[in-house]
Design a protein around this motif. Structure first.
Motif, short mmCIF file in Angstrom:
data_model
loop_
_atom_site.label_atom_id
_atom_site.label_comp_id
_atom_site.label_asym_id
_atom_site.label_seq_id
_atom_site.Cartn_x
_atom_site.Cartn_y
_atom_site.Cartn_z
N TYR A 39 37.57 -67.44 -12.69
CA TYR A 39 36.97 -68.76 -12.89
C TYR A 39 36.23 -69.19 -11.62
O TYR A 39 35.09 -69.65 -11.69
N LEU B 236 32.95 -67.34 -11.23
CA LEU B 236 31.89 -67.71 -12.17
C LEU B 236 31.43 -69.16 -12.05
O LEU B 236 30.37 -69.53 -12.57
N LEU B 237 32.20 -69.98 -11.37
CA LEU B 237 31.92 -71.40 -11.30
C LEU B 237 30.52 -71.75 -10.78
O LEU B 237 29.85 -72.59 -11.38
N TYR C 116 27.90 -71.22 -13.64
CA TYR C 116 28.07 -72.21 -14.71
C TYR C 116 27.60 -73.58 -14.24
O TYR C 116 26.91 -74.30 -14.96
N SER C 117 27.96 -73.94 -13.04
CA SER C 117 27.58 -75.23 -12.49
C SER C 117 26.06 -75.36 -12.38
O SER C 117 25.49 -76.39 -12.75
N ARG D 247 23.72 -73.78 -14.10
CA ARG D 247 23.08 -73.88 -15.42
C ARG D 247 23.32 -75.24 -16.06
O ARG D 247 22.42 -75.80 -16.68
N LYS D 248 24.51 -75.81 -15.89
CA LYS D 248 24.78 -77.14 -16.41
C LYS D 248 23.90 -78.18 -15.73
O LYS D 248 23.37 -79.09 -16.38
N ASN E 69 21.14 -70.57 -20.12
CA ASN E 69 22.26 -70.03 -20.88
C ASN E 69 23.41 -69.64 -19.96
O ASN E 69 23.27 -68.76 -19.12
N VAL E 70 24.57 -70.28 -20.15
CA VAL E 70 25.72 -70.00 -19.29
C VAL E 70 26.27 -68.60 -19.51
O VAL E 70 26.99 -68.09 -18.65
N ASN E 71 25.91 -67.96 -20.61
CA ASN E 71 26.38 -66.59 -20.87
C ASN E 71 25.38 -65.53 -20.44
O ASN E 71 25.60 -64.35 -20.66
#
Length: 100
Positions: free
Chosen positions: A22, A25-26, A29-30, A32-33, A65-67
């Protein structure tokens, strides 16, 4: 009764392997958000932003895209930020800080 997302996250992060992954990857993800929020706050659709950046909607979608497995270039993120009315600043945080 099913656990809430917050409860699920807390339980999952109690596992050291999950917490390590986690944490790794944070940042992606952060980022992209944040990009999605900035675009929406600017009142732009992906299509409109693509037009401003002279690219295709699919490229904007992939960037947000977070993925997505691809990592965007720094120059791409800078152009995106400018297109939605922002400049960019990069911060470095000591690794000993805990996950927030």
């Amino acid at each position: 009764m099913r656990p809430t997302l917050k409860e699920f996250r807390k339980k999952a992060l109690a596992n050291p392997d999950v917490a390590q992954e986690y944490k790794k990857l944070l940042p992606a993800y952060s980022l992209r958000k944040q990009l999605i929020k900035l675009r929406k706050d600017a009142g732009l659709t992906q299509e409109e932003l693509a037009t401003i950046l002279h690219t295709q909607k699919s490229n904007i979608s992939r960037l947000e895209n977070v993925n997505s497995k691809s990592s965007p270039r720094l120059s791409t993120i800078e152009e995106y930020a400018q297109a939605v009315g922002y400049s960019m600043r990069i911060n470095f945080i000591p690794q000993h800080n805990e996950i927030t």
